[in-house]
Motif scaffolding. Sequence first.
Motif, short mmCIF file in Angstrom:
data_model
loop_
_atom_site.label_atom_id
_atom_site.label_comp_id
_atom_site.label_asym_id
_atom_site.label_seq_id
_atom_site.Cartn_x
_atom_site.Cartn_y
_atom_site.Cartn_z
N ASN A 66 0.83 -1.20 0.00
CA ASN A 66 0.00 0.00 0.00
C ASN A 66 0.87 1.26 0.00
O ASN A 66 1.92 1.30 0.66
CB ASN A 66 -0.93 0.01 1.21
N LEU B 90 -5.33 13.23 0.60
CA LEU B 90 -4.49 12.05 0.69
C LEU B 90 -5.37 10.81 0.58
O LEU B 90 -6.40 10.70 1.23
CB LEU B 90 -3.71 12.03 2.01
N ASP B 91 -4.94 9.90 -0.27
CA ASP B 91 -5.64 8.62 -0.43
C ASP B 91 -4.61 7.50 -0.39
O ASP B 91 -3.41 7.72 -0.68
CB ASP B 91 -6.41 8.57 -1.75
N THR B 92 -5.07 6.31 -0.07
CA THR B 92 -4.20 5.14 0.00
C THR B 92 -4.50 4.21 -1.17
O THR B 92 -5.66 3.81 -1.37
CB THR B 92 -4.39 4.38 1.32
N VAL C 204 0.56 5.65 0.17
CA VAL C 204 -0.24 6.86 0.36
C VAL C 204 0.13 7.84 -0.74
O VAL C 204 1.31 8.16 -0.94
CB VAL C 204 -0.01 7.48 1.74
#
Length: 595
Positions: free
Chosen positions: A488, A501-503, A490
């Motif tokens: 994953n 901000l998204d992952t 960010v």
Amino acid sequence: MRRRVTLGLAALRASGLAALVLLVWNPTAARVAAGGAQPLVLLDASLSMGGAAAGGAHGGRWHEALDTARALAGGGVIWRFGERVAGFDTTPPTDGASRLAPALDAAAARGGPVTVVSDGAISDRADIPPDLARGARIVVLPRAPFFDAFVAAVDGPRRVAAGDTVRLRVNYGTAGRREAGGGRREATLALSVLGRRLLSRQVELPDSGIVSTDLTFPASRLPAGWMAVEVRLEGVGDGESRDDARLFVLEVSPQPSVVLLASPPDWETRFLARTLEDVARVPVRTFVEAEPGGNRWRDATTLESRAAGDVARAVAGAALVVEAGDPATFKRFSPKGAVLTWPGTRRLDGDWYVRPPSTGLSPLAGALAGVVWDSLPPATSVAELPPDSSTTVALVARLARRGSPRPVVTLSQNAAARRATIAAGGLYRWAFRGGASGDAYRALAAGLVDWLLAEGAGSGERFRPVAYEVPNGLPSLWKWTASGEPRNVVVSLTADGGQRLDTLRFDAGGRAELRLPPEVYRYAAADGGGSERGVVTVETYSDEWRPAPSVLASQVGSPTGRLTGVGLRDRWWLFVVAIAAFAAEWAWRRREGLP
């Protein structure tokens, strides 16, 4: 006096014995059992339910669909369907596709009566099993007919140099019913960047269907870096304005471009050029020569003739030159930067299996660490390379997995520049097969470009968008491109409305998705640990805005349920038949004086 057994007594005895035999045998029969689940309503939540002729996203047709779904559910369950299947809510439709098959599959697994409320414009009608299509009740709320002009697609080079000419292919068209005397037949195609118009062209709209045209302009009119170019139809007077524009993302680089010389061109150079454009952080220009001699070059993109002097100047100013084909053709050029040679002569055919050498580490070892070599198809030929103690062997190949290994990828460096050589032929089959083989081909190209340019061109990128432009209502897809297991990341997304901000949560196949509202986003890894940066867009455009025929018709459906096995012992009336037959026989025999 003894009386004889009559035909009626025999019939009673036979009936009783037959009933006993059936009860002992207990055969089963299938029957449709009514489902015990509550009624289920599938509500179309694609963008077309709130498009033109529907009063907009907050218009009357969406409210009509909500009221219809609630009334048909009768206190039961409502699901939304479109690009995916989701729970019920009253927010306006947002999905950029109308796929009914997954929703019907899920409803069949749940059981119970199913009702579909839709405008009938379903994109996967052929994928719906006939029994599910017949069993569901369908209520169609059709869109009112309207005229629409749209920009269907924009295509062109992703990376260009500041001195290049950009050629964009624009597909545009019309659909729907044109009112008599209404709807203009002429329109303007306007191209703009960052709100600044660069050019415009008058075009004639077709009566129906899609046509294409080219928009050409110098890259020097664009700012350096990644940007989104907008192509818009103006002055069309149609009923839906949200599909009048499309975006195209490209990068303008002030650095010298990568130049690929192919003499002659073949599948090898075609796949290499495409992969170089993907992994290199500089523009790629390809020149091909179909006939030997070195004087009849053409631009691979436009097939326009190029003088040998123009090609020589491009080679002299390039940071990386790829020479693929006959080495004698390239002796007249003098590259100033790095060189990748791919000789096409003096080859030995066969099945050559490629893998790293058994001893020593090469600069490409890190980029190729995740390659499963046994899963790759063999190279079809290997060119003989002269022995050179100053080169580093990065990959070798064995004929039919036997015999002594031959070098197929070598690296060398002198005071002038770095050089690399690929001696294997048929490696394009790695890219053609896709999957693990395609990833191996990309890793090899990225590793070579990264080492030759000595500035992290390809291998430092851990992830990238699958598509830079995403239609409204569809997820933005991303792919893990680094070696090793996906993890994953960010990501920071900056738009005019601010920063978020998204992952990126990559699955086992190295895919991740983000659902974003329409906007132009500049992305970068939030941890700063890689070279990932660029622009992705979510457009206001969607195929759902365009008029589409209804492929569903309203129907009442058929009773639905599940097949269950029922044994004869579960049927009470068979016991009654057996008991009644034997009791009647006994009473008759007593009356007749029979034992």
